[in-house]
Design a protein around this motif. Structure first.
Motif, short mmCIF file in Angstrom:
data_model
loop_
_atom_site.label_atom_id
_atom_site.label_comp_id
_atom_site.label_asym_id
_atom_site.label_seq_id
_atom_site.Cartn_x
_atom_site.Cartn_y
_atom_site.Cartn_z
N HIS A 77 0.86 -1.19 0.00
CA HIS A 77 0.00 0.00 0.00
C HIS A 77 0.90 1.24 0.00
CE1 HIS A 77 -3.76 -2.25 0.78
NE2 HIS A 77 -4.33 -1.15 0.35
N HIS A 78 1.41 1.61 1.15
CA HIS A 78 2.41 2.67 1.27
C HIS A 78 3.15 2.44 2.58
CE1 HIS A 78 -0.32 4.47 4.14
NE2 HIS A 78 -1.24 4.64 3.21
N PRO A 79 4.28 3.09 2.79
CA PRO A 79 5.12 2.76 3.95
C PRO A 79 4.56 3.20 5.29
CG PRO A 79 6.12 4.53 2.67
CD PRO A 79 4.95 4.05 1.88
N PHE A 80 3.35 3.76 5.33
CA PHE A 80 2.78 4.22 6.59
C PHE A 80 1.64 3.32 7.06
CE2 PHE A 80 4.00 7.67 3.72
CZ PHE A 80 5.19 8.02 4.33
N THR A 81 1.48 2.16 6.39
CA THR A 81 0.45 1.21 6.75
C THR A 81 0.89 0.39 7.96
OG1 THR A 81 -0.25 1.03 4.46
CG2 THR A 81 -0.88 -0.77 5.91
N ALA A 82 0.00 0.25 8.94
CA ALA A 82 0.34 -0.48 10.17
C ALA A 82 0.26 -1.99 9.94
CB ALA A 82 -0.61 -0.08 11.29
N PRO A 83 1.15 -2.75 10.60
CA PRO A 83 1.06 -4.22 10.52
C PRO A 83 -0.02 -4.73 11.47
CG PRO A 83 2.88 -3.58 11.93
CD PRO A 83 2.30 -2.29 11.39
N ILE A 97 1.59 -9.20 7.62
CA ILE A 97 0.26 -8.86 7.12
C ILE A 97 -0.10 -7.47 7.63
CG2 ILE A 97 -2.19 -9.49 7.07
CD1 ILE A 97 -0.37 -11.43 5.60
N SER A 98 -0.67 -6.66 6.75
CA SER A 98 -0.98 -5.27 7.12
C SER A 98 -2.44 -5.13 7.54
CB SER A 98 -0.73 -4.35 5.92
OG SER A 98 -1.76 -4.48 4.96
N GLN A 99 -2.72 -4.01 8.14
CA GLN A 99 -4.10 -3.63 8.43
C GLN A 99 -4.62 -2.76 7.28
OE1 GLN A 99 -5.22 -2.65 12.59
NE2 GLN A 99 -3.04 -2.80 13.05
N GLY A 100 -4.43 -3.26 6.07
CA GLY A 100 -4.90 -2.56 4.88
C GLY A 100 -6.19 -3.17 4.38
N TYR A 101 -6.97 -2.39 3.67
CA TYR A 101 -8.27 -2.86 3.19
C TYR A 101 -8.66 -2.08 1.95
CZ TYR A 101 -8.77 0.90 6.61
OH TYR A 101 -8.57 2.03 7.34
N ASP A 102 -9.27 -2.78 0.99
CA ASP A 102 -9.77 -2.16 -0.24
C ASP A 102 -11.25 -2.48 -0.38
OD1 ASP A 102 -7.28 -1.23 -0.88
OD2 ASP A 102 -6.93 -2.59 -2.55
N GLY A 121 -7.56 1.84 1.93
CA GLY A 121 -6.84 2.54 2.98
C GLY A 121 -6.28 1.56 3.98
N SER A 122 -6.00 2.07 5.17
CA SER A 122 -5.39 1.23 6.19
C SER A 122 -5.44 1.93 7.53
CB SER A 122 -3.93 0.93 5.83
OG SER A 122 -3.15 2.13 5.89
N VAL A 123 -5.21 1.15 8.56
CA VAL A 123 -4.81 1.72 9.84
C VAL A 123 -3.36 2.15 9.68
CG1 VAL A 123 -4.39 1.23 12.28
CG2 VAL A 123 -6.44 0.33 11.15
N ARG A 124 -3.02 3.33 10.21
CA ARG A 124 -1.67 3.87 10.01
C ARG A 124 -0.76 3.52 11.19
NH1 ARG A 124 -3.94 4.76 5.10
NH2 ARG A 124 -5.42 6.49 5.14
N ILE A 125 0.50 3.66 10.93
CA ILE A 125 1.49 3.52 12.01
C ILE A 125 1.48 4.81 12.82
CG2 ILE A 125 3.95 3.28 12.53
CD1 ILE A 125 4.12 1.69 9.84
N PRO A 127 -2.08 9.80 18.04
CA PRO A 127 -3.16 8.86 18.38
C PRO A 127 -3.20 7.70 17.39
CG PRO A 127 -4.08 10.69 17.16
CD PRO A 127 -2.61 11.01 17.35
N PRO A 128 -3.76 6.57 17.79
CA PRO A 128 -4.05 5.53 16.79
C PRO A 128 -5.01 6.10 15.75
CG PRO A 128 -4.35 4.69 19.03
CD PRO A 128 -4.19 6.18 19.14
N HIS A 129 -4.70 5.90 14.49
CA HIS A 129 -5.54 6.51 13.45
C HIS A 129 -5.48 5.69 12.17
CE1 HIS A 129 -1.49 8.25 12.85
NE2 HIS A 129 -1.82 8.41 11.58
N GLY A 130 -6.44 5.94 11.32
CA GLY A 130 -6.51 5.23 10.04
C GLY A 130 -7.51 5.92 9.15
N GLY A 131 -7.57 5.50 7.94
CA GLY A 131 -8.50 6.13 7.01
C GLY A 131 -8.50 5.43 5.69
#
Length: 604
Positions: free
Chosen positions: A460-466, A482-487, A498-502, A538-542
């Motif tokens: 996805h991109h280097p800011f995606t949380a595992p 495995i990432s917390q990414g989703y399409d 998107g994904s949950v971010r680091i 903060p924990p965040h994602g989008g």
């Protein structure tokens, strides 16, 4: 006093007996034995205007008007004569008896008729202003507006704040090529146009704006195709203190609401599928679930067959062998012909496949004798039995095979699955179910290995949380992460992802280490983000949705260019303005830029 009282396309029988004032463009003028009929058009549609010779001054004007004249009309709304109504128009049961006709502006002869359906795209884009007058384009752009408004209403109701982010920013080339903008003030320095607001929306989360959105332009200097543009519009969203499931649930609700309120479609259930299952069954991370065909995995049973194409792929590192069963594909007189198989063979070569093996299942009860294919003699009984069992083959079926590196197999047989499913044969034989098939694809790998550069890259991109517990694998076994990414996928199109971010600097550093981004390089490119993460991020994602793609799907348009007011061609040119274009030497000198000999550069 207003120049008009109503839109042309909204004059209906509810206004019978009333006098209306309309403004619009002449779509057609027809002289029927002394009575002139004029179809006048605006953004809401058409109305038929009747010009009677009893009003001499007005009739003289009507005799002289031509297509695309901009006119003002005042007249009486009356019912059309029996047998002349047009049920395709809102105004189809009425007409306007013209009392006054004023030409607001004449038009030269247009290069094409506005209602011509056989225009080349070059003609349309060159004369885009006239093309935008066509009802097809007006309807598309009006739908785009309604989609944007529904998105805004949903996000506003859920506490999101619209915040703008910079268009001139730092070049951080992690993905597509940046569009660069030279700085006149800072000699030799460049801004970049944003590929997305990714870093800024994360900074906004650190700043405490826990629910952000923006409908914004993004820019990528990449090779184009029908669903890509150098500048495109993104519905960009970020939120704090929500889990991955919370985020998916919220924005599934948003897309469901948008479809229901704009085109009256209920998208129904959104099944959730892992990336691994999507690749295993469909060879794609955005499967079109309308196509009722799946892969059968054969890699494990083909390692010792005599057919070297299969055994070679099954034993190579990263190789794969799959089968794709086409029910009814071998039925005499109604199946897939040898000529069509040859065409499909050429088709899969586009995706790197060297050929397309197949077996016609004529009569299972006859064993090998009931199977027709040059490859059957080179496949032993156990492997052949596995093919028939795993595919669920029946008499009259056709089985295609893919054998090569996993990516080639997935791309080639995945594309073949779509092509056959969407074909006339596929639709006639129940291999395609019309409608809307949304889904989520989750659990993407964090990294993929780039063979050419011998390094890992971010999926996805280097800011995606595992996923929780996968942080340490970034050091020891990045391929397992495995990432917390989703399409979100709809009918084979990625609508958004998107994904949950680091949100911790130490985890972000581990990602950079896995990507072989040195601390110095990370600080140079992303220092402002790394610094911000130290202050209690903060924990965040989008996620982000492609507005152009959403509207394209809703309209059924063949290209996103049909839902963008002023798009670029596949060569990234604007035919209307002739951009990009040369600039004068003075401008270049102010920017401290000197052009090299372009002919020499091209030759090199």
């Amino acid at each position: 006093m207003a120049m008009r009282s109503h839109y042309c396309g909204l004059v209906t029988e509810a206004l019978l007996g009333e006098t209306v004032t309309l403004c619009g463009w002449v779509n057609r003028r027809r002289d029927h034995g002394g009575v002139i009929f004029v179809d006048v058009r605006d953004r809401e549609g058409y109305v038929q205007v009747v010009c009677d010779p009893d009003r001499a001054d007005m009739f003289k004007v009507a005799e002289d008007i031509r297509n695309e004249y901009c006119v003002q009309i005042k007249g009486l709304v009356r019912a059309r004569p029996e047998g002349t109504t047009n049920d395709n128009l809102k105004s189809g049961k009425i007409e306007v008896l013209c009392h006054e006709l004023i030409v607001l502006n004449a038009s030269v002869t247009p290069p094409f008729q506005i209602d011509d359906e056989n225009l080349s795209e070059t003609t349309r884009l060159t004369h885009r202003v006239l093309d935008l007058r066509r009802p097809y384009m007006q309807n598309n752009l009006m739908l785009r507006y309604r989609v944007s408004m529904e998105v805004r209403k949903f996000l506003d109701a859920n506490g999101f704040v619209d915040i703008e982010t910079p268009m001139l920013t730092k070049s951080t080339p992690e993905g597509a090529r940046d569009y660069l903008v030279p700085s006149r003030v800072h000699d030799g320095m460049f801004f970049a146009l944003p590929q997305s607001p990714q870093l800024f929306k994360q900074l906004l989360m650190v700043a405490g704006f826990d629910r952000y959105y923006q409908i914004t332009k993004c820019f990528r200097d990449e090779d184009l195709r029908a669903d890509r543009q150098p500048e495109f519009t993104q519905i960009d969203i970020e939120t704090s203190f929500l889990t991955e499931e919370d985020i998916r649930d919220m924005f599934q609700g948003m897309i469901t609401t948008v479809f229901k309120n704009t085109i009256g479609v209920d998208l129904g259930e959104f099944p959730v599928m892992t990336y691994q299952d999507a690749a295993r069954l469909y060879g794609s991370d955005k499967p079109d679930l309308r196509v009722n065909l799946q892969f059968a995995e054969l890699t494990d049973v083909m390692k010792d067959v005599d057919f070297k194409v299969f055994s070679g792929a099954a034993t190579m590192k990263g190789g794969r062998v799959v089968a794709l069963r086409i029910p009814g594909g071998s039925v005499e007189g109604g199946g897939i012909s040898r000529g069509e198989i040859d065409a499909y063979t050429e088709f899969v070569k586009i995706y790197g496949a060297k050929g397309l093996a197949y077996i016609r299942v004529n009569e299972l009860a006859k064993g090998r004798d009931g199977l027709q294919s040059p490859i059957v003699k080179n496949i032993h009984d156990a492997a052949l039995a596995a093919v028939l069992e795993r595919t669920g083959a029946q008499d009259g079926d056709l089985i295609f095979f893919g054998a090569d590196k996993e990516k080639i197999v997935n791309d080639a047989i995945g594309a073949l699955r779509i092509k056959i499913g969407h074909s006339e044969f596929g639709k006639k034989n129940g291999l395609f179910t019309a409608g809307w098939k949304p889904m989520w694809v989750v659990d993407f790998p964090m990294f993929e290995f780039d063979e050419e550069n011998q390094r890992y890259t971010a999926v996805h991109h280097p800011f995606t949380a595992p996923k929780a517990g996968h942080e340490d694998w970034m050091v020891t076994a990045p391929e397992k992460c495995i990432s917390q990414g989703y399409d979100m996928v709809l009918n084979g199109w990625e609508m958004g992802g998107g994904s949950v971010r680091i949100h911790r600097a130490d985890v972000q550093q581990k990602v950079f280490d896995a990507l072989k981004i040195s601390p110095e390089e990370a600080q140079l490119k992303f220092g402002f983000l790394l610094d911000a993460l130290q202050y209690g991020a903060p924990p965040h994602g989008g996620l982000a949705f492609g507005l152009d793609r959403i509207v394209t799907m809703m309209t059924g348009a063949e290209s996103i260019r049909d839902v963008i007011a002023f798009p670029k061609t596949q060569r990234a040119q604007c035919l209307l303005t002739q951009a990009p274009s040369p600039v004068d030497e003075k401008q270049l000198r102010e920017l401290h830029i000197r052009l090299r000999n372009l002919d020499a550069v091209k030759a090199a």
